[in-house]
Design a protein around this motif. Structure first.
Motif, PDB file in Angstrom:
ATOM      1  N   VAL A 167      -6.481  -1.785  -6.106  1.00 26.77           N
ATOM      2  CA  VAL A 167      -7.019  -0.773  -5.181  1.00 26.77           C
ATOM      3  C   VAL A 167      -8.528  -0.919  -5.073  1.00 26.77           C
ATOM      4  CG1 VAL A 167      -7.359   1.706  -4.820  1.00 26.77           C
ATOM      5  CG2 VAL A 167      -5.129   0.859  -5.560  1.00 26.77           C
ATOM      6  N   GLN A 223     -13.124   3.698  -7.537  1.00 24.62           N
ATOM      7  CA  GLN A 223     -11.974   3.047  -8.170  1.00 24.62           C
ATOM      8  C   GLN A 223     -12.410   2.037  -9.227  1.00 24.62           C
ATOM      9  OE1 GLN A 223      -8.946   4.452  -7.329  1.00 24.62           O
ATOM     10  NE2 GLN A 223     -10.479   5.687  -6.266  1.00 24.62           N
ATOM     11  N   ARG A 229       1.373   1.434  -7.531  1.00 26.44           N
ATOM     12  CA  ARG A 229       0.461   1.986  -6.520  1.00 26.44           C
ATOM     13  C   ARG A 229       0.784   3.452  -6.236  1.00 26.44           C
ATOM     14  NH1 ARG A 229      -3.167  -0.205  -2.421  1.00 26.44           N
ATOM     15  NH2 ARG A 229      -2.991  -2.032  -3.772  1.00 26.44           N
ATOM     16  N   ASP A 271       0.857  -1.190   0.000  1.00 31.03           N
ATOM     17  CA  ASP A 271       0.000   0.000   0.000  1.00 31.03           C
ATOM     18  C   ASP A 271       0.890   1.235   0.000  1.00 31.03           C
ATOM     19  OD1 ASP A 271      -2.280   1.498  -0.050  1.00 31.03           O
ATOM     20  OD2 ASP A 271      -2.757   1.265   2.075  1.00 31.03           O
TER      21      ASP A 271
END
Length: 395
Positions: free
Chosen positions: A368, A381, A291, A257
């Protein structure tokens, strides 16, 4: 002092000068220094015995089987907070929320410990998972990346649930500076953010390089999105996974993350990376850089009304979810160029072609969407992924 309000506090801080200085410099997305009159006014307006209400029984007892040496080193959270000071962060909108308690030693201007306290049963499982995965990562030879990884001090108990105690790392969350006026509209600060992230990721991946394996979608993504995507988008998701599996790269440690909210910086370098619940000892090496691109692009147009040009980004017009990411991948200007250089450097280091960059970002956007716990964010998302894969020509 509770900020921004007594009814819905995000930050609850003790009224001590070192603590308030830390809050002002490291947690508030406003340009310091603020007017001197603001703090007394805020304290008078917002003063509230918020800590006992938000976190009753702050003294935590050690459960059976806990790390005895860690408990001895801590001396007990209750005893430490009795003489030190605390800042409570209650900023999560996820259903499985966690409170973050920062503990300051007596007289210190910086916290020494961070305590992650779950408020639900599902959040408690996440705390245990983070403790397990962070310990597994710490067993690796992290070398130059190690100073930015928190040390697990122990698992304590709060109201029948586990609380994870780690060292608190120095630095300011990159997201705080990101939201300060003008930051993400200027090439210099944004370039510094990407450069700091690239250096730390390169150190982590170089230190933990393992066996070569095919790339692919993150585990569970296809299953999680199967019923949330329409048929054309599902077909594109499956095609994306097939394209990625045509390439192979060394497995490395993965944070899982890696976005600006979890990256602490100071002096132009990464000094801390927090929230290791999704970490893996050996995973796909494109997940973290992708990410970072997804999350950094997420907020570029958040403060601009739809249909209006985004300051600092002449080619970007604010729009629905995914607009800024599409601009980052296919637009023109300094920001798309910076994103392309960031991805190309990561791909080159891993021996992968530049063509993998777009697919890696789309795969991480899907991850995500699949992982999101907040329904509204998950839907946004999912819509962004659908829009990108259906409106952009596949390579």
């Amino acid at each position: 002092m509770a900020l921004p309000s007594r009814a819905h506090p995000i930050v609850v801080a003790e009224d001590r000068a070192p603590v308030l200085s830390y809050v002002r410099e490291s947690l508030l997305a406003v340009p310091p220094p603020l007017p001197a009159w603001l703090y007394p006014t805020a304290r008078a307006a917002l003063s509230v015995p918020a800590l006992p209400r938000r976190l009753p029984g702050v003294a935590l007892s050690t459960p059976e089987g806990a790390d005895v040496t860690a408990d001895a080193a801590l001396g007990g959270i209750g005893r430490l907070t009795a003489t030190g000071a605390v800042v409570l962060l209650d900023h999560s909108h996820d259903p499985a929320a966690r409170l973050i308690l920062l503990v300051f030693p007596p007289g210190s201007r910086r916290p020494a410990l961070a305590v992650k306290v779950p408020v639900t049963a599902s959040a408690a499982q996440g705390v245990l998972r983070e403790a397990q995965r962070l310990r597994a990562v710490l067993d690796l030879p992290l070398r130059a990346a190690r100073p930015a990884v928190p040390t697990v001090m122990g698992l304590l108990r709060h109201e029948g649930r586990p609380a994870l105690v780690t060292t608190a790392l120095p630095g300011t969350p990159m997201l705080v500076a990101y939201h300060r006026p003008g930051h993400h509209a200027r090439h210099g600060p944004v370039c510094a953010d990407f450069a700091a992230a690239a250096r730390w990721l390169a150190a982590l991946q170089s230190a933990t390089t393992g066996t070569v394996a095919p790339l692919g979608l993150a585990p569970g993504v296809t299953e999680a999105l199967e019923n949330r995507l329409d048929r054309p988008a599902r077909a594109r998701l499956h095609a994306l996974g097939r394209r990625l599996r045509e390439y192979a790269a060394p497995r490395t440690a993965v944070h899982g993350d890696f976005w600006p909210g979890n990256v602490l910086v100071s002096g132009g370098r990464v000094t801390g990376v927090i929230d290791w619940e999704r970490a893996r000892r050996a995973g796909g090496p494109l997940a973290d850089p992708a990410r970072f691109v997804v999350a950094y692009s997420e907020y570029l147009d958040r403060r601009t009304r739809p249909g209006h040009r985004v300051p600092g980004h002449p080619g970007l017009v604010a729009g629905p979810p995914g607009t800024a990411l599409a601009y980052a991948l296919h637009g023109t200007g300094w920001y798309p160029h910076l994103v392309g250089a960031f991805l190309t450097a990561a791909l080159r280091r891993l021996g992968l072609p530049a063509a993998c960059g777009r697919d890696a970002v789309l795969a991480e956007l899907a991850a995500v969407a699949a992982e999101a716990e907040d329904p509204g964010f998950a839907q946004a998302q999912t819509e962004a992924f659908t829009r990108l894969v259906l409106t952009e020509e596949a390579p």
